[in-house]
Enzyme design. Structure first.
Site, mmCIF file in Angstrom:
data_model
loop_
_atom_site.group_PDB
_atom_site.id
_atom_site.type_symbol
_atom_site.label_atom_id
_atom_site.label_comp_id
_atom_site.label_asym_id
_atom_site.label_seq_id
_atom_site.Cartn_x
_atom_site.Cartn_y
_atom_site.Cartn_z
ATOM 1 N N LYS A 41 0.855 -1.190 0.000
ATOM 2 C CA LYS A 41 0.000 0.000 0.000
ATOM 3 C C LYS A 41 0.886 1.233 0.000
ATOM 4 C CE LYS A 41 0.151 2.056 3.448
ATOM 5 N NZ LYS A 41 0.939 3.297 3.769
ATOM 6 N N LEU A 140 4.887 0.708 3.607
ATOM 7 C CA LEU A 140 4.206 0.024 2.496
ATOM 8 C C LEU A 140 3.103 -0.905 2.984
ATOM 9 C CD1 LEU A 140 7.421 -0.791 0.418
ATOM 10 C CD2 LEU A 140 5.577 0.758 -0.302
ATOM 11 N N GLY A 141 2.764 -0.803 4.268
ATOM 12 C CA GLY A 141 1.642 -1.575 4.801
ATOM 13 C C GLY A 141 1.850 -3.070 4.781
ATOM 14 N N GLY A 143 2.595 -5.326 7.139
ATOM 15 C CA GLY A 143 1.874 -6.071 8.170
ATOM 16 C C GLY A 143 0.377 -6.048 7.916
ATOM 17 N N ASP A 177 -4.722 0.972 8.466
ATOM 18 C CA ASP A 177 -4.750 0.798 7.006
ATOM 19 C C ASP A 177 -5.029 -0.641 6.595
ATOM 20 O OD1 ASP A 177 -1.134 1.267 6.492
ATOM 21 O OD2 ASP A 177 -2.289 -0.290 7.517
HETATM 22 C C1 LIG Z 1 1.091 5.798 8.114
HETATM 23 C C2 LIG Z 1 0.061 4.910 7.454
HETATM 24 C C3 LIG Z 1 -0.538 5.622 6.245
HETATM 25 O O1 LIG Z 1 -1.414 4.767 5.542
HETATM 26 O O2 LIG Z 1 0.564 3.655 7.012
HETATM 27 P P1 LIG Z 1 2.102 3.150 6.926
HETATM 28 O O3 LIG Z 1 2.804 4.091 6.036
HETATM 29 O O4 LIG Z 1 2.657 3.166 8.313
HETATM 30 O O5 LIG Z 1 2.030 1.771 6.360
HETATM 31 C C4 LIG Z 1 -1.055 4.530 8.456
HETATM 32 O O6 LIG Z 1 -1.694 5.665 8.960
HETATM 33 C C5 LIG Z 1 -0.521 3.658 9.607
HETATM 34 O O7 LIG Z 1 -1.462 2.637 9.755
HETATM 35 P P2 LIG Z 1 -1.170 1.440 10.767
HETATM 36 O O8 LIG Z 1 0.276 1.056 10.680
HETATM 37 O O9 LIG Z 1 -2.222 0.410 10.540
HETATM 38 O O10 LIG Z 1 -1.378 2.185 12.148
HETATM 39 P P3 LIG Z 1 -1.927 1.533 13.488
HETATM 40 O O11 LIG Z 1 -1.268 0.192 13.665
HETATM 41 O O12 LIG Z 1 -3.401 1.634 13.506
HETATM 42 O O13 LIG Z 1 -1.341 2.582 14.542
HETATM 43 C C6 LIG Z 1 0.040 2.553 14.857
HETATM 44 C C7 LIG Z 1 0.388 3.891 15.462
HETATM 45 O O14 LIG Z 1 0.494 4.876 14.414
HETATM 46 C C8 LIG Z 1 -0.052 6.123 14.846
HETATM 47 N N1 LIG Z 1 -1.216 6.458 14.007
HETATM 48 C C9 LIG Z 1 -1.735 5.549 13.137
HETATM 49 C C10 LIG Z 1 -2.798 5.914 12.337
HETATM 50 C C11 LIG Z 1 -3.342 7.207 12.458
HETATM 51 N N2 LIG Z 1 -4.396 7.591 11.707
HETATM 52 N N3 LIG Z 1 -2.802 8.098 13.337
HETATM 53 C C12 LIG Z 1 -1.750 7.738 14.108
HETATM 54 O O15 LIG Z 1 -1.265 8.560 14.907
HETATM 55 C C13 LIG Z 1 -0.421 5.940 16.323
HETATM 56 O O16 LIG Z 1 0.711 6.247 17.117
HETATM 57 C C14 LIG Z 1 -0.690 4.449 16.391
HETATM 58 O O17 LIG Z 1 -0.520 3.934 17.715
HETATM 59 N N1 LIG Z 2 3.274 -9.832 9.051
HETATM 60 C C1 LIG Z 2 4.003 -8.727 9.288
HETATM 61 N N2 LIG Z 2 4.676 -8.124 8.285
HETATM 62 C C2 LIG Z 2 5.409 -6.997 8.522
HETATM 63 N N3 LIG Z 2 5.528 -6.404 9.726
HETATM 64 C C3 LIG Z 2 4.874 -6.985 10.749
HETATM 65 C C4 LIG Z 2 4.072 -8.141 10.574
HETATM 66 N N4 LIG Z 2 3.534 -8.460 11.765
HETATM 67 C C5 LIG Z 2 3.995 -7.542 12.641
HETATM 68 N N5 LIG Z 2 4.812 -6.666 12.052
HETATM 69 C C6 LIG Z 2 5.507 -5.540 12.715
HETATM 70 O O1 LIG Z 2 4.878 -4.329 12.283
HETATM 71 C C7 LIG Z 2 5.836 -3.268 12.179
HETATM 72 C C8 LIG Z 2 5.476 -2.427 10.974
HETATM 73 O O2 LIG Z 2 5.687 -3.229 9.853
HETATM 74 P P1 LIG Z 2 5.017 -2.852 8.423
HETATM 75 O O3 LIG Z 2 3.537 -2.994 8.513
HETATM 76 O O4 LIG Z 2 5.759 -3.646 7.400
HETATM 77 O O5 LIG Z 2 5.433 -1.337 8.245
HETATM 78 P P2 LIG Z 2 4.580 -0.021 7.920
HETATM 79 O O6 LIG Z 2 3.582 0.094 9.044
HETATM 80 O O7 LIG Z 2 5.622 1.030 7.934
HETATM 81 O O8 LIG Z 2 3.946 -0.204 6.602
HETATM 82 C C9 LIG Z 2 7.206 -3.936 12.091
HETATM 83 O O9 LIG Z 2 8.019 -3.466 13.148
HETATM 84 C C10 LIG Z 2 6.946 -5.424 12.260
HETATM 85 O O10 LIG Z 2 7.774 -6.014 13.232
#
Ligand SMILES: C[C@@](CO)(OP(=O)(O)O)[C@H](O)COP(=O)(O)OP(=O)(O)OC[C@H]1O[C@@H](n2ccc(N)nc2=O)[C@H](O)[C@@H]1O
Ligand SMILES: Nc1ncnc2c1ncn2[C@@H]1O[C@H](COP(=O)(O)OP(=O)(O)O)[C@@H](O)[C@H]1O
Length: 325
Positions: A41, A140-141, A143, A177
């Site tokens: 993602k 890149l999402g 997890g 996400d």
């Molecule tokens: C930043 C984004 C953009 O799409 O994705 P990634 O680039 O990390 O993949 C998302 O908001 C990440 O989503 P996700 O990784 O599922 O976040 P969650 O597990 O729900 O939350 C992890 C932590 O990120 C912060 N968080 C997340 C989502 C949000 N709208 N506001 C926040 O402040 C909070 O500190 C939360 O405790």
């Molecule tokens: N199946 C999984 N794949 C990737 N990361 C995972 C998974 N399960 C738990 N995690 C943890 O989630 C954290 C965020 O990983 P990831 O989702 O790849 O990154 P992001 O949230 O930046 O897209 C990592 O520190 C990882 O240890």
């Protein structure tokens, strides 16, 4: 190949069949296996608003999600009743997942299995394998993709036939996400990112995104290092969004990982249609028109070692569910 960890669960609901521990650790001969390829993602735009206590301190978001064709594969196979779950992870770039201290019960795919078992009133007696290709901790999402893939796989394995909306409701309890990852494509996300409105192929909004160059070739610049999403959001609270940045988290990610900023600038100079940090980073995405433009960006990134790994993919992308007996 990391070890297979099987944690037989206490049989709360029924006596496990009188099988040896080794038999319990196996899957029944001829058991169905469901495989799901789930794309990564990115966020074509990511506007970040204030935090909300009722969302556990998460920020309000307004974002256009785009699934990118770098796929993790999750397989799910039924195990003997009472055998508990098992998780096996393979891949050459596992980041912090490779650490033996990585708690399998906190893996996002396992959390999704537990959530499905809870919702279906069943035991999570399923063998999961994850083949990781999405860079870990990269923005890149990865997890979330594995969690969504597990929801889709178990939905088919247990013949639940639940709708995408029902799976998204479960996904929203697991991560911001994850609901988007259940169906991929292009979508508009609001709330803390969990409220999803799909962008229908050939709709005016879909055609507008395609005209802007978001439907086609994309280069992902990935790094050995990871960024913590909570830390990036905290840094955003301190530094704010960069002037004109389509991703409001970009300045924060670059503050923590400056190489990403140099890679964004180099891709733009090399002629990418769009180049920006993916979500919370550190990875960078560059949307390019055709092979020549792609090669110019690849050469620019390689010339100065601006990224550690380059993955070429197509966007948008969607999950693919496959059944094998
Ligand atoms: C930043 C984004 C953009 O799409 O994705 P990634 O680039 O990390 O993949 C998302 O908001 C990440 O989503 P996700 O990784 O599922 O976040 P969650 O597990 O729900 O939350 C992890 C932590 O990120 C912060 N968080 C997340 C989502 C949000 N709208 N506001 C926040 O402040 C909070 O500190 C939360 O405790
Ligand atoms: N199946 C999984 N794949 C990737 N990361 C995972 C998974 N399960 C738990 N995690 C943890 O989630 C954290 C965020 O990983 P990831 O989702 O790849 O990154 P992001 O949230 O930046 O897209 C990592 O520190 C990882 O240890």
């Amino acid at each position: 190949m990391s070890p297979v960890l099987t944690r037989p669960r206490a049989t709360q609901h029924r006596e496990a069949q009188h099988l040896t521990k080794d038999e319990l650790a196996q899957t029944p001969a001829g058991a169905m296996t469901v495989s799901v390829d789930c794309p990564a993602k990115t966020n074509l735009t990511l506007e970040v608003g204030p935090t909300h206590d009722e969302w556990g301190g998460r920020h309000a978001l307004d974002t256009v999600y785009c699934a990118v064709g770098v796929y993790d594969t999750v397989t799910a196979t039924a195990k003997y009743p009472g055998a508990g779950f098992s998780l096996d992870i393979e891949g050459t770039h596992l980041g912090d997942l490779a650490a033996s201290s990585s708690d399998m019960r906190r893996n996002h795919a396992v959390l999704a299995l537990f959530a499905m078992a809870e919702a279906a009133g069943r035991d999570p007696d399923v063998a999961l394998t994850i083949t990781k290709r999405i860079p870990v901790g990269a923005g890149l999402g990865g997890g979330s993709a594995d969690a969504a893939a597990t929801l889709l796989a178990v939905n088919r394995l247990w013949d639940l036939n639940w709708s995408v909306d029902r799976l998204r409701t479960i996904a929203a309890t697991l991560g911001a996400d994850m609901p988007f990852c259940v169906a991929g494509g292009f979508a508009h996300g609001t709330g803390y990112g969990e409220r999803i409105e799909g962008i229908v192929p050939d709709s005016p909004q879909w055609r507008e995104l395609a005209a802007q160059g978001f439907a086609g070739d994309v280069l992902v610049g990935a790094y050995q290092s990871q960024l913590s999403t909570p830390e990036v959001y905290r840094t955003f609270d301190a530094v704010g969004a960069g002037e004109g940045d389509r991703n409001h988290l970009q300045a924060a990610a670059i503050n923590l990982h400056p190489r990403s900023g140099r890679a964004v600038d180099a891709a733009a100079l090399a002629g990418a249609r769009h180049a920006f940090v993916s979500g919370s980073g550190p990875s960078v995405v560059a949307f390019v028109d055709g092979d020549a433009a792609a090669q110019r960006v690849i050469d620019a990134w390689r010339a100065d070692g601006l990224v550690d790994r380059i993955i070429r993919a197509k966007a948008p992308a969607k999950p693919l569910v496959r059944v094998s007996q």
